[in-house]
Structure formats: structure tokens, C-alpha cells
Design a protein around this motif. Structure first.
Motif, PDB file in Angstrom:
ATOM      1  N   TYR A  22       0.806  -1.229   0.000  1.00 10.35           N
ATOM      2  CA  TYR A  22       0.000   0.000   0.000  1.00 10.35           C
ATOM      3  C   TYR A  22       0.840   1.281   0.000  1.00 10.35           C
ATOM      4  CZ  TYR A  22      -4.452  -2.430   0.627  1.00 10.35           C
ATOM      5  OH  TYR A  22      -5.572  -3.223   0.427  1.00 10.35           O
TER       6      TYR A  22
ATOM      7  N   GLY B  92      -1.416   5.636  -2.874  1.00  7.22           N
ATOM      8  CA  GLY B  92      -1.945   6.996  -2.970  1.00  7.22           C
ATOM      9  C   GLY B  92      -1.822   7.596  -4.358  1.00  7.22           C
TER      10      GLY B  92
ATOM     11  N   THR C 294      -4.828   8.380  -6.575  1.00  2.56           N
ATOM     12  CA  THR C 294      -5.643   9.599  -6.520  1.00  2.56           C
ATOM     13  C   THR C 294      -4.848  10.896  -6.586  1.00  2.56           C
ATOM     14  OG1 THR C 294      -5.606   9.471  -4.093  1.00  2.56           O
ATOM     15  CG2 THR C 294      -7.510   8.494  -5.219  1.00  2.56           C
ATOM     16  N   THR C 295      -3.544  10.860  -6.254  1.00  2.00           N
ATOM     17  CA  THR C 295      -2.777  12.109  -6.236  1.00  2.00           C
ATOM     18  C   THR C 295      -1.294  11.826  -6.439  1.00  2.00           C
ATOM     19  OG1 THR C 295      -2.364  14.150  -5.000  1.00  2.00           O
ATOM     20  CG2 THR C 295      -2.427  12.127  -3.718  1.00  2.00           C
TER      21      THR C 295
ATOM     22  N   HIS D  87       1.089  11.606  -1.871  1.00  2.00           N
ATOM     23  CA  HIS D  87       0.518  10.269  -2.109  1.00  2.00           C
ATOM     24  C   HIS D  87       0.622   9.366  -0.882  1.00  2.00           C
ATOM     25  CE1 HIS D  87       4.798   9.556  -3.117  1.00  2.00           C
ATOM     26  NE2 HIS D  87       4.560   8.351  -2.645  1.00  2.00           N
ATOM     27  N   GLU D  88       1.583   9.631   0.005  1.00  2.00           N
ATOM     28  CA  GLU D  88       1.696   8.784   1.206  1.00  2.00           C
ATOM     29  C   GLU D  88       0.456   8.931   2.087  1.00  2.00           C
ATOM     30  OE1 GLU D  88       5.828   9.934  -0.169  1.00  2.00           O
ATOM     31  OE2 GLU D  88       4.052  11.070   0.379  1.00  2.00           O
TER      32      GLU D  88
ATOM     33  N   ALA E 218      -2.455   9.886   1.127  1.00  2.00           N
ATOM     34  CA  ALA E 218      -3.579   9.290   0.388  1.00  2.00           C
ATOM     35  C   ALA E 218      -3.547   7.764   0.490  1.00  2.00           C
ATOM     36  CB  ALA E 218      -3.540   9.729  -1.077  1.00  2.00           C
ATOM     37  N   GLY E 219      -2.360   7.183   0.507  1.00  2.00           N
ATOM     38  CA  GLY E 219      -2.229   5.732   0.693  1.00  2.00           C
ATOM     39  C   GLY E 219      -2.710   5.303   2.065  1.00  2.00           C
ATOM     40  N   CYS E 220      -2.403   6.125   3.084  1.00  2.00           N
ATOM     41  CA  CYS E 220      -2.913   5.853   4.441  1.00  2.00           C
ATOM     42  C   CYS E 220      -4.429   5.917   4.479  1.00  2.00           C
ATOM     43  CB  CYS E 220      -2.361   6.886   5.422  1.00  2.00           C
ATOM     44  SG  CYS E 220      -0.763   6.455   6.033  1.00  2.00           S
TER      45      CYS E 220
ATOM     46  N   CYS F  52       0.064   2.611   8.524  1.00  2.00           N
ATOM     47  CA  CYS F  52       0.144   4.027   8.131  1.00  2.00           C
ATOM     48  C   CYS F  52       1.452   4.657   8.574  1.00  2.00           C
ATOM     49  CB  CYS F  52      -1.044   4.814   8.677  1.00  2.00           C
ATOM     50  SG  CYS F  52      -2.545   4.518   7.731  1.00  2.00           S
TER      51      CYS F  52
END
Length: 196
Positions: free
Chosen positions: A61, A65, A68-69, A73-74, A76-78, A99
């Protein structure tokens, strides 16, 4: 927790929805980081099955992110992990650790003392000290170029010199495996820059 389903879910998302211009941050990078994280964890003596499973999930994971961005992105990945992992049986404490591992990979890396975070950070930038450094770094150059984030080859080489000079590996294993070759790559980048 059903790690296999959680991994399959995110791999399917990456396969279907990542931008085709993510020449570096594509599915291949995620799979490489998963492989390197497992190898480093084994060499670093991590044997607890839960820790290994959470590290593996975080590796899957860590760049999700990008779905979407690009910037941030980190985080967003969380957000994605927090959204989907409860459905795969992950406990809140597990998701928070995942996370924490993902956020540690933000540049500049800051894993702190957490062993699993150090492993994931080293896995994420393992290629810096590998023989495939040049082809992999060229994909990052291409990715940044199409986003107008780099102003040509000279700027790229200067960025590489700064990045390689400032980078450190966080685990004894990664340092032993990759540091000498990383220093050799740094010397090669400096030579290329001097020839321009």
C-alpha cells in the motif's frame, strides 16, 4: 486479517487505475518494494508472523496513494488503508502501524527508531545501490519530465547528486548490501554532470 485479499485488492486497483505515465511509480515498483522488504526483514531477523504480515501489507500500500494524487501520495495511501483494511479484518492498531510505515517513506525519509519503518524505507530505495540503477532512474526522469517537474538533463543530474549524497540506508543489511554500489552510482552521476 486476510492479508492475501488485502494485497490482491490493492494490486488490482494499481493494475487497473494507475496513470500510464507513472513510469517509475508503477505496479512494478510496488512489487519490487514488497520483494525487497521481505528479503531485508528476513536478513534483519524479523520473524514474528504478524510483524511480517503488516510490513508486507504496508509495502503493498505504500504507493497506493498515486491512485488519486501525485503530491502527498503517502497520506492518500494511508487514507485508502484506513478505508479498506478493516474490511479485510485488520485491527485499528494494525492499520495505524501500517500508516506509520507508509508515512516513513515520505521524502526525506524519516523512519525514526521503528525497525519495520527502517526496513520499508530501505526497500523503497533499494535500487540506488543496485546494478539496475540507471534504467530505473531513467524511468523516474521520464515520469518527472512529463509532469514538468524537472528542467532537463543537467537539472536531473544535479538532483541525483544531491539525492544520492543526502541519502542513507537505515538498516545494517541494506548498508552492507547497497552502500558501496550506491557510492559508485554517485561517482558515475558526477562524471556525467562534469561532461555536460
Amino acid at each position: 486479517m486476510d492479508c492475501l485479499r488485502a494485497e490482491t485488492y490493492v494490486l488490482d486497483q494499481l493494475r487497473q487505475h494507475l496513470a500510464p505515465t507513472l513510469f517509475y511509480h508503477g505496479l512494478h515498483h510496488t512489487l519490487d518494494v514488497v520483494e525487497q522488504a521481505q528479503s531485508l526483514a528476513l536478513a534483519e531477523g524479523v520473524s514474528d508472523p504478524t510483524e511480517l504480515a503488516l510490513l508486507r501489507t504496508a509495502a503493498h500500500y505504500h504507493d497506493a496513494g498515486f491512485l488519486t494524487t501525485y503530491q502527498g501520495h503517502e497520506a492518500a495511501g494511508c487514507a485508502l488503508a484506513r478505508q479498506v483494511l478493516p474490511g479485510f479484518g485488520y485491527e485499528p492498531a494494525h492499520i495505524e502501524l501500517i500508516c506509520q510505515l507508509i508515512l516513513a517513506t515520505q521524502m526525506p525519509q524519516s523512519p525514526g527508531p521503528l525497525h519495520l519503518a527502517r526496513i520499508l524505507c530501505d526497500a523503497d530505495l533499494d535500487y540506488l545501490g543496485r546494478s539496475d540503477f540507471w534504467p530505473i532512474s531513467s524511468t523516474l526522469y521520464e515520469e518527472l519530465t512529463v509532469r514538468n517537474m524537472i528542467a532537463g538533463e543537467e537539472a536531473w543530474l544535479r538532483l541525483q547528486v544531491d539525492f544520492l549524497s543526502g541519502h542513507r540506508y537505515w538498516t545494517p543489511t541494506a548498508t552492507a548490501r547497497r552502500e558501496a554500489a550506491k557510492q559508485a552510482r554517485l561517482a558515475e552521476v558526477r562524471e556525467q554532470l562534469a561532461r555536460l
